[in-house]
Write an enzyme that holds these catalytic residues in place. Structure first.
Site, short mmCIF file in Angstrom:
data_model
loop_
_atom_site.label_atom_id
_atom_site.label_comp_id
_atom_site.label_asym_id
_atom_site.label_seq_id
_atom_site.Cartn_x
_atom_site.Cartn_y
_atom_site.Cartn_z
N ASP A 166 41.44 39.38 40.59
CA ASP A 166 40.80 40.59 40.07
C ASP A 166 41.18 41.85 40.83
O ASP A 166 40.45 42.83 40.82
CB ASP A 166 39.28 40.42 40.10
N ASP B 259 32.76 39.41 37.70
CA ASP B 259 33.62 38.38 37.14
C ASP B 259 32.76 37.13 37.00
O ASP B 259 31.74 37.00 37.68
CB ASP B 259 34.80 38.14 38.09
N ASP C 219 36.60 37.60 42.84
CA ASP C 219 37.01 36.71 43.93
C ASP C 219 38.11 37.31 44.80
O ASP C 219 38.52 36.70 45.78
CB ASP C 219 37.44 35.34 43.38
#
Length: 679
Positions: free
Chosen positions: A572, A377, A568
């Site tokens: 996600d 991410d 994180d």
């Protein structure tokens, strides 16, 4: 105010034993039951369900075991000298050997008989008992005693080696605070942390461990968070700072308002992960379990055939072939495998934990060793996620202040880092009671109604979905488009900062053999491309909703890549769950991160992923070495024993020696430091 100790409470938990026990139970028809009492107050049980049972809990302290070994060795040496110089008759010398055998092996024989009545025929005690008594029967009395002596020495050394690996995990158990000083009325009372309620005030003095997660409301101090993060650099806490349980105040006095109960604190969650890490076994561990169940009965049958078939079918010497059968039994025990393989994974998890990397089981550690694709991410992972408003570009009819105001009204309830930066930049206090409606759309932005005005703040997709066209923004920062009552008001550009070790993480992963490195983000292409260029990523996908990230990850996995996803742990969760290994970064204080991922990096450092992969690869390499070494040596020794080319002394090396070498090799995973990031 004064401090007192609450009646009935002390710094020690009443429901804990006086010492810390750590039991390692290997339940595999050869079972290992190690029970060790330590000075701390925790009980930690690791069970490895194998068919191999070693029970050492009833053998007493190490000093007593050493004394017994010394006594047995002295009697054995005396018998050898008496026979060598013919001081006593052979019958008298035999009783010296018998006494030495009983001193050294009475527990082994006892367990063999006991397990026989429990239906556990093919265990290590049975193999050692039959092989040594067989040696007695054919007149190889010194060899029988020597086998038992060397076997017991090997077991003692193995236990000492195993304790070293356990200590790497047990040290982490010290992060649980034993007491908390809490304000009750006008007095500071010393109580168990479990008795502290959310909202109560807790006092932490220099040298004390923070007992619960909370917010500092008074005082300032440096705290040592190495037990949580693996980093020894002190962190400064001031009023408003988050204080995490398990940290140690090194100077200054802190008053903390508890935000979580003891059982929900960071320290408790970390301990729960550590204690349950052995429950998810790696494929290699499951293979060894199945292997032991088949291997042990097979070699026992081979030994029986070696002892019986040549004398019965071909008239060969009973003494010689029974000796060969006993050699086969002595060498056949699969200790080296069923102990060293779980121990290696256990040590690997401990090593990772000390470096601030929590692995939720050996299965994830083994998978991590074989990844060939790493997917990241962007926001909060490769970048700091600390956005700041850099530029405001209003449309005609609006000014910079009004655009910022409208955006802040829309984003005031959002937890997204970009939204928080807008609210912080507005500075003025927002009366949320006048906001009559507020809704956030994942991956797009926020919508709110304030004093009858409908406000949109988000990416271009959000506005376009409401029929408001916006022109493409090609700047590198994150763009938040603002619209009021269906009219485009302007754009706020927010800049995020790339983490200082992100480029190093990508470089190290490439060196470790990770072939595909991908970034997925909901941000615009311009921002994604800027970050990718800065850290050296070749592949990136932008403008993705959470569902789009899952689909893109599916594509990468379907291409044949074993994939790790790093996020994180909050926004996600779907992608973390779908990846072969989900890694949450910056897990300190984040419940969602600890719950959602297979691996938690306790510091906001992408390079910790490379460190985790390095530990995993070393662990897997040692496991493979032990399997190949143990199987090869035992196969050779069994073949040589059947051919009569080796005796009981070599057979002991084939069992105890190989076991000890495998265990010592397993402990290398907790030892020497490999290349680490230079930060």
């Amino acid at each position: 105010m004064k401090e007192r100790t609450a009646a009935g409470n002390n710094t020690e938990k009443q429901d804990r034993p006086a010492g810390r026990e750590l039991e390692h139970e290997h339940e595999h028809k050869h079972g290992h039951e190690h029970e060790h009492v330590h000075e701390h107050e925790h009980k930690h049980v690791h069970e490895h369900e194998h068919e191999h049972e070693h029970e050492h809990g009833d053998e007493g302290p190490v000093g007593l075991r050493v004394a017994r070994l010394a006594a047995g060795a002295i009697v054995f040496a005396a018998a050898f000298v008496l026979k060598r110089f013919e001081i006593l008759s052979e019958a008298a010398v035999f009783w010296f050997y018998a006494a030495a055998y009983l001193i050294l092996g009475f527990d082994v024989v006892f367990r063999a008989v006991r397990n026989l009545f429990h239906g556990e025929l093919f265990d290590e005690n049975f193999l050692m008992t039959v092989s040594t008594l067989g040696a007695f029967a054919i007149g190889e009395v010194p060899e029988a005693v020597a086998v038992m002596l060397l076997y017991q020495i090997g077991e003692l050394l193995q236990d000492v080696a195993v304790d070293r690996s356990r200590d790497s995990i047990e040290d982490l158990m010290d992060i649980r605070p034993d007491a908390a000083t809490v304000l009750r009325g006008s007095e500071w009372v010393r109580v168990n942390p479990e008795e502290v309620e959310v909202g109560e005030r807790v006092l932490v003095r220099p040298g004390e461990r923070i007992p619960l997660d909370g917010i500092v409301i008074d005082g300032e101090a440096s705290v040592d968070m190495s037990a949580l993060s693996g980093e020894s650099v002190p962190v400064s806490l001031t009023v408003g700072s988050a204080a995490l349980s398990g940290s140690v105040a090194t100077d200054g006095v802190l008053t903390i308002e508890a935000e979580k109960k003891a059982g929900e604190s960071t320290a408790s969650k970390i301990l729960e992960l550590i204690e349950n890490a052995s429950s998810k076994k790696a494929p290699a561990e499951r293979f060894i379990t199945k292997f032991a169940r088949i291997y042990t009965p097979v070699v026992c049958a081979i030994a029986l055939l070696i002892a019986l078939v040549p004398p019965l079918a071909f008239g060969q010497s009973w003494t010689e072939w029974i000796r060969r059968g006993c050699v086969t039994l002595a060498v056949s025990c699969p200790c080296a495998l069923v102990i060293s393989v779980p121990l290696t994974f256990f040590g690997g998890i401990g090593t990772a934990s000390r470096r601030g990397i929590l692995v939720k089981g050996s299965a994830h550690l083994e998978t991590l060793a074989g990844i060939d694709a790493a997917v990241f991410d962007k926001t909060g992972t490769l970048t700091k996620g600390t956005f700041a408003v850099r530029e405001i570009e209003p449309e005609p009819g609006f000014d910079r202040d009004s655009v910022l105001m409208w955006a802040a009204l829309a984003e005031v309830h959002s937890t997204h880092p970009a939204a928080k930066s807008i609210v912080e930049a507005y500075v003025k206090e927002i009366d949320t009671e006048e906001i009559t409606s507020c809704r956030e759309t994942a991956g797009q932005g926020a919508e709110a109604v304030w004093r009858g005005h409908t406000i949109l703040a988000g990416n271009a997709r959000l506005l376009e979905n409401h029929g408001i066209p916006v022109s493409e923004d090609t700047s590198a920062g994150t763009a938040v488009f603002v619209a009021v009552d269906g009219r485009y008001a302007g754009v706020i550009r927010i800049a995020d900062e790339v983490r200082p070790d992100a480029a190093e993480a990508i470089r190290e992963l490439k060196q470790l053999g990770v072939k595909r490195l991908v970034m997925l983000t909901g941000d615009r292409a311009a921002a994604a491309n800027a970050v990718a260029r800065e850290i050296g990523l070749d592949e990136r996908y932008s403008g993705l909703l959470p569902g789009d990230k899952v689909e893109k990850l599916e594509e990468i996995i379907s291409a044949g890549s074993k994939t790790v996803f790093v996020g994180d742990g909050i926004n996600d969760a779907p992608v973390l769950a779908r990846a072969d290994v989900g890694v949450a970064m910056g897990g300190l204080g984040s419940d969602a991160a600890i719950e959602a991922a297979d691996v938690v990096l306790m510091r906001d450092e992408p390079s910790k992923l490379a460190e985790a992969v390095r530990v995993a690869k070393k662990t897997r390499r040692i496991v493979k070495q032990n399997i190949v070494f143990a199987v090869a040596v035992k196969a050779v020794c069994i073949a040589l024993g059947a051919l009569g080319l080796i005796g009981m002394w070599v057979a002991v090396f084939g069992d105890v020696g190989v076991m000890l070498l495998a265990v010592l090799n397993a402990l290398r995973v907790t030892g020497g430091e490999e290349k680490r990031s230079n930060r």
